[in-house]
Design a protein around this motif. Structure first.
Motif, PDB file in Angstrom:
ATOM      1  N   LEU A   1       0.831  -1.209   0.000  1.00  0.00           N
ATOM      2  CA  LEU A   1       0.000   0.000   0.000  1.00  0.00           C
ATOM      3  C   LEU A   1       0.865   1.258   0.000  1.00  0.00           C
ATOM      4  O   LEU A   1       0.562   2.224  -0.696  1.00  0.00           O
ATOM      5  CB  LEU A   1      -0.902   0.037   1.225  1.00  0.00           C
ATOM      6  N   ALA A   2       1.932   1.241   0.797  1.00  0.00           N
ATOM      7  CA  ALA A   2       2.812   2.409   0.885  1.00  0.00           C
ATOM      8  C   ALA A   2       3.482   2.700  -0.452  1.00  0.00           C
ATOM      9  O   ALA A   2       3.799   3.847  -0.756  1.00  0.00           O
ATOM     10  CB  ALA A   2       3.856   2.193   1.973  1.00  0.00           C
ATOM     11  N   GLU A   3       3.694   1.674  -1.242  1.00  0.00           N
ATOM     12  CA  GLU A   3       4.322   1.858  -2.550  1.00  0.00           C
ATOM     13  C   GLU A   3       3.350   2.392  -3.598  1.00  0.00           C
ATOM     14  O   GLU A   3       3.780   2.918  -4.623  1.00  0.00           O
ATOM     15  CB  GLU A   3       4.922   0.536  -3.033  1.00  0.00           C
ATOM     16  N   LYS A   4       2.060   2.263  -3.362  1.00  0.00           N
ATOM     17  CA  LYS A   4       1.052   2.740  -4.314  1.00  0.00           C
ATOM     18  C   LYS A   4       0.823   4.237  -4.119  1.00  0.00           C
ATOM     19  O   LYS A   4       0.077   4.661  -3.236  1.00  0.00           O
ATOM     20  CB  LYS A   4      -0.267   1.990  -4.135  1.00  0.00           C
ATOM     21  N   LYS A   5       1.466   5.017  -4.933  1.00  0.00           N
ATOM     22  CA  LYS A   5       1.371   6.469  -4.801  1.00  0.00           C
ATOM     23  C   LYS A   5      -0.078   6.949  -4.943  1.00  0.00           C
ATOM     24  O   LYS A   5      -0.524   7.823  -4.209  1.00  0.00           O
ATOM     25  CB  LYS A   5       2.255   7.139  -5.843  1.00  0.00           C
ATOM     26  N   ALA A   6      -0.821   6.379  -5.847  1.00  0.00           N
ATOM     27  CA  ALA A   6      -2.208   6.807  -6.053  1.00  0.00           C
ATOM     28  C   ALA A   6      -3.051   6.575  -4.798  1.00  0.00           C
ATOM     29  O   ALA A   6      -3.940   7.375  -4.489  1.00  0.00           O
ATOM     30  CB  ALA A   6      -2.813   6.059  -7.230  1.00  0.00           C
ATOM     31  N   TYR A   7      -2.765   5.510  -4.049  1.00  0.00           N
ATOM     32  CA  TYR A   7      -3.532   5.204  -2.843  1.00  0.00           C
ATOM     33  C   TYR A   7      -3.309   6.264  -1.778  1.00  0.00           C
ATOM     34  O   TYR A   7      -4.248   6.836  -1.237  1.00  0.00           O
ATOM     35  CB  TYR A   7      -3.157   3.818  -2.304  1.00  0.00           C
ATOM     36  N   TRP A   8      -2.048   6.548  -1.438  1.00  0.00           N
ATOM     37  CA  TRP A   8      -1.823   7.514  -0.363  1.00  0.00           C
ATOM     38  C   TRP A   8      -2.093   8.942  -0.805  1.00  0.00           C
ATOM     39  O   TRP A   8      -2.442   9.776   0.002  1.00  0.00           O
ATOM     40  CB  TRP A   8      -0.470   7.347   0.327  1.00  0.00           C
ATOM     41  N   GLU A   9      -1.966   9.229  -2.113  1.00  0.00           N
ATOM     42  CA  GLU A   9      -2.360  10.563  -2.583  1.00  0.00           C
ATOM     43  C   GLU A   9      -3.850  10.799  -2.367  1.00  0.00           C
ATOM     44  O   GLU A   9      -4.270  11.876  -1.962  1.00  0.00           O
ATOM     45  CB  GLU A   9      -2.018  10.730  -4.063  1.00  0.00           C
ATOM     46  N   LYS A  10      -4.636   9.758  -2.627  1.00  0.00           N
ATOM     47  CA  LYS A  10      -6.084   9.855  -2.416  1.00  0.00           C
ATOM     48  C   LYS A  10      -6.400  10.118  -0.946  1.00  0.00           C
ATOM     49  O   LYS A  10      -7.236  10.972  -0.620  1.00  0.00           O
ATOM     50  CB  LYS A  10      -6.765   8.561  -2.877  1.00  0.00           C
ATOM     51  N   LEU A  11      -5.696   9.432  -0.020  1.00  0.00           N
ATOM     52  CA  LEU A  11      -5.929   9.651   1.412  1.00  0.00           C
ATOM     53  C   LEU A  11      -5.516  11.052   1.839  1.00  0.00           C
ATOM     54  O   LEU A  11      -6.208  11.695   2.624  1.00  0.00           O
ATOM     55  CB  LEU A  11      -5.162   8.617   2.245  1.00  0.00           C
TER      56      LEU A  11
ATOM     57  N   PHE B   1      -8.250  13.665   3.503  1.00  0.00           N
ATOM     58  CA  PHE B   1      -8.228  14.010   4.921  1.00  0.00           C
ATOM     59  C   PHE B   1      -7.520  15.326   5.248  1.00  0.00           C
ATOM     60  O   PHE B   1      -7.594  15.778   6.376  1.00  0.00           O
ATOM     61  CB  PHE B   1      -7.616  12.868   5.730  1.00  0.00           C
ATOM     62  N   LEU B   2      -6.832  15.935   4.301  1.00  0.00           N
ATOM     63  CA  LEU B   2      -6.181  17.213   4.562  1.00  0.00           C
ATOM     64  C   LEU B   2      -6.856  18.313   3.759  1.00  0.00           C
ATOM     65  O   LEU B   2      -7.434  18.056   2.708  1.00  0.00           O
ATOM     66  CB  LEU B   2      -4.700  17.153   4.199  1.00  0.00           C
ATOM     67  N   SER B   3      -6.738  19.517   4.255  1.00  0.00           N
ATOM     68  CA  SER B   3      -7.287  20.646   3.507  1.00  0.00           C
ATOM     69  C   SER B   3      -6.496  20.790   2.208  1.00  0.00           C
ATOM     70  O   SER B   3      -5.354  20.344   2.120  1.00  0.00           O
ATOM     71  CB  SER B   3      -7.185  21.924   4.339  1.00  0.00           C
ATOM     72  N   PRO B   4      -7.084  21.397   1.186  1.00  0.00           N
ATOM     73  CA  PRO B   4      -6.381  21.553  -0.093  1.00  0.00           C
ATOM     74  C   PRO B   4      -5.017  22.225   0.050  1.00  0.00           C
ATOM     75  O   PRO B   4      -4.055  21.845  -0.615  1.00  0.00           O
ATOM     76  CB  PRO B   4      -7.333  22.400  -0.925  1.00  0.00           C
ATOM     77  N   LYS B   5      -4.919  23.190   0.947  1.00  0.00           N
ATOM     78  CA  LYS B   5      -3.649  23.903   1.156  1.00  0.00           C
ATOM     79  C   LYS B   5      -2.555  22.934   1.621  1.00  0.00           C
ATOM     80  O   LYS B   5      -1.457  22.904   1.065  1.00  0.00           O
ATOM     81  CB  LYS B   5      -3.850  25.010   2.188  1.00  0.00           C
ATOM     82  N   TYR B   6      -2.850  22.134   2.638  1.00  0.00           N
ATOM     83  CA  TYR B   6      -1.851  21.216   3.174  1.00  0.00           C
ATOM     84  C   TYR B   6      -1.646  20.013   2.266  1.00  0.00           C
ATOM     85  O   TYR B   6      -0.540  19.492   2.170  1.00  0.00           O
ATOM     86  CB  TYR B   6      -2.230  20.783   4.588  1.00  0.00           C
ATOM     87  N   ALA B   7      -2.687  19.570   1.613  1.00  0.00           N
ATOM     88  CA  ALA B   7      -2.549  18.447   0.679  1.00  0.00           C
ATOM     89  C   ALA B   7      -1.596  18.808  -0.454  1.00  0.00           C
ATOM     90  O   ALA B   7      -0.732  18.001  -0.811  1.00  0.00           O
ATOM     91  CB  ALA B   7      -3.915  18.037   0.139  1.00  0.00           C
ATOM     92  N   SER B   8      -1.729  20.011  -0.982  1.00  0.00           N
ATOM     93  CA  SER B   8      -0.833  20.408  -2.073  1.00  0.00           C
ATOM     94  C   SER B   8       0.604  20.505  -1.593  1.00  0.00           C
ATOM     95  O   SER B   8       1.538  20.151  -2.323  1.00  0.00           O
ATOM     96  CB  SER B   8      -1.288  21.718  -2.721  1.00  0.00           C
ATOM     97  N   LYS B   9       0.815  20.962  -0.346  1.00  0.00           N
ATOM     98  CA  LYS B   9       2.169  20.999   0.205  1.00  0.00           C
ATOM     99  C   LYS B   9       2.746  19.581   0.337  1.00  0.00           C
ATOM    100  O   LYS B   9       3.895  19.348  -0.001  1.00  0.00           O
ATOM    101  CB  LYS B   9       2.181  21.667   1.579  1.00  0.00           C
ATOM    102  N   MET B  10       1.937  18.673   0.863  1.00  0.00           N
ATOM    103  CA  MET B  10       2.399  17.292   1.059  1.00  0.00           C
ATOM    104  C   MET B  10       2.718  16.616  -0.260  1.00  0.00           C
ATOM    105  O   MET B  10       3.704  15.896  -0.379  1.00  0.00           O
ATOM    106  CB  MET B  10       1.335  16.471   1.790  1.00  0.00           C
TER     107      MET B  10
END
Length: 101
Positions: A75-85, A89-98
Protein backbone atom coordinates in the motif's frame (compact mmCIF):
# COMPACT_ATOMS: atom_id res chain seq x y z
CA UNK A 1 -19.63 3.02 44.95
CA UNK A 2 -21.22 0.33 47.00
CA UNK A 3 -23.07 -2.45 45.21
CA UNK A 4 -25.77 -2.39 47.89
CA UNK A 5 -26.52 1.31 47.51
CA UNK A 6 -29.92 2.08 46.09
CA UNK A 7 -30.14 4.22 42.91
CA UNK A 8 -31.70 7.09 44.85
CA UNK A 9 -28.87 6.98 47.43
CA UNK A 10 -26.29 6.95 44.64
CA UNK A 11 -27.86 9.87 42.80
CA UNK A 12 -28.13 11.93 46.00
CA UNK A 13 -24.46 11.17 46.74
CA UNK A 14 -23.53 12.26 43.20
CA UNK A 15 -25.49 15.48 43.60
CA UNK A 16 -23.93 16.10 47.00
CA UNK A 17 -20.39 15.68 45.56
CA UNK A 18 -21.01 18.02 42.68
CA UNK A 19 -20.27 21.70 42.62
CA UNK A 20 -23.39 23.85 42.61
CA UNK A 21 -26.51 22.29 41.20
CA UNK A 22 -24.80 20.40 38.35
CA UNK A 23 -24.28 16.65 38.95
CA UNK A 24 -20.76 15.25 39.04
CA UNK A 25 -19.72 13.83 35.66
CA UNK A 26 -17.61 10.68 35.83
CA UNK A 27 -15.80 9.15 32.83
CA UNK A 28 -18.34 6.34 32.70
CA UNK A 29 -21.28 8.75 32.62
CA UNK A 30 -19.78 11.30 30.20
CA UNK A 31 -21.23 11.11 26.70
CA UNK A 32 -18.79 9.82 24.10
CA UNK A 33 -18.67 11.00 20.50
CA UNK A 34 -20.05 8.65 17.86
CA UNK A 35 -17.53 6.33 16.25
CA UNK A 36 -17.02 7.13 12.58
CA UNK A 37 -14.45 4.92 10.83
CA UNK A 38 -15.00 6.78 7.57
CA UNK A 39 -13.47 9.90 9.12
CA UNK A 40 -10.43 8.14 10.60
CA UNK A 41 -7.55 7.78 8.10
CA UNK A 42 -5.99 4.71 9.75
CA UNK A 43 -9.30 2.85 9.42
CA UNK A 44 -9.05 3.31 5.65
CA UNK A 45 -5.57 1.76 5.69
CA UNK A 46 -6.72 -1.16 7.86
CA UNK A 47 -9.69 -1.74 5.56
CA UNK A 48 -7.35 -2.09 2.58
CA UNK A 49 -4.98 -4.38 4.52
CA UNK A 50 -7.87 -6.58 5.68
CA UNK A 51 -9.06 -6.87 2.09
CA UNK A 52 -5.61 -8.16 1.06
CA UNK A 53 -5.15 -10.49 4.04
CA UNK A 54 -8.65 -11.98 3.88
CA UNK A 55 -7.91 -13.38 0.43
CA UNK A 56 -5.04 -15.47 1.83
CA UNK A 57 -4.85 -18.59 3.96
CA UNK A 58 -2.83 -17.69 7.05
CA UNK A 59 -0.88 -20.63 8.48
CA UNK A 60 0.04 -19.15 11.85
CA UNK A 61 0.87 -16.06 13.86
CA UNK A 62 4.25 -15.37 12.21
CA UNK A 63 2.75 -15.83 8.75
CA UNK A 64 -0.10 -13.46 9.65
CA UNK A 65 2.35 -10.76 10.84
CA UNK A 66 4.43 -11.13 7.67
CA UNK A 67 1.30 -11.00 5.50
CA UNK A 68 0.07 -7.80 7.18
CA UNK A 69 3.51 -6.20 6.89
CA UNK A 70 3.73 -7.13 3.20
CA UNK A 71 0.23 -5.73 2.53
CA UNK A 72 1.16 -2.48 4.31
CA UNK A 73 4.39 -2.15 2.31
CA UNK A 74 2.49 -2.73 -0.94
CA UNK A 75 0.00 0.00 0.00
CA UNK A 76 2.81 2.41 0.88
CA UNK A 77 4.32 1.86 -2.55
CA UNK A 78 1.05 2.74 -4.31
CA UNK A 79 1.37 6.47 -4.80
CA UNK A 80 -2.21 6.81 -6.05
CA UNK A 81 -3.53 5.20 -2.84
CA UNK A 82 -1.82 7.51 -0.36
CA UNK A 83 -2.36 10.56 -2.58
CA UNK A 84 -6.08 9.86 -2.42
CA UNK A 85 -5.93 9.65 1.41
CA UNK A 86 -3.93 12.90 1.65
CA UNK A 87 -6.48 14.70 -0.53
CA UNK A 88 -9.39 13.18 1.39
CA UNK A 89 -8.23 14.01 4.92
CA UNK A 90 -6.18 17.21 4.56
CA UNK A 91 -7.29 20.65 3.51
CA UNK A 92 -6.38 21.55 -0.09
CA UNK A 93 -3.65 23.90 1.16
CA UNK A 94 -1.85 21.22 3.17
CA UNK A 95 -2.55 18.45 0.68
CA UNK A 96 -0.83 20.41 -2.07
CA UNK A 97 2.17 21.00 0.20
CA UNK A 98 2.40 17.29 1.06
CA UNK A 99 2.06 16.15 -2.53
CA UNK A 100 4.54 18.66 -3.95
CA UNK A 101 7.42 17.33 -1.84
Amino acid sequence: MNGSASPSATSSRTTRLSSGSRPLVTPSSAPSPPYSPDLNPIEQVWRAIKREVSAMFVRGYEHMIATIARAFEQLAEKKAYWEKLVKMFLSPKYASKMLSQ
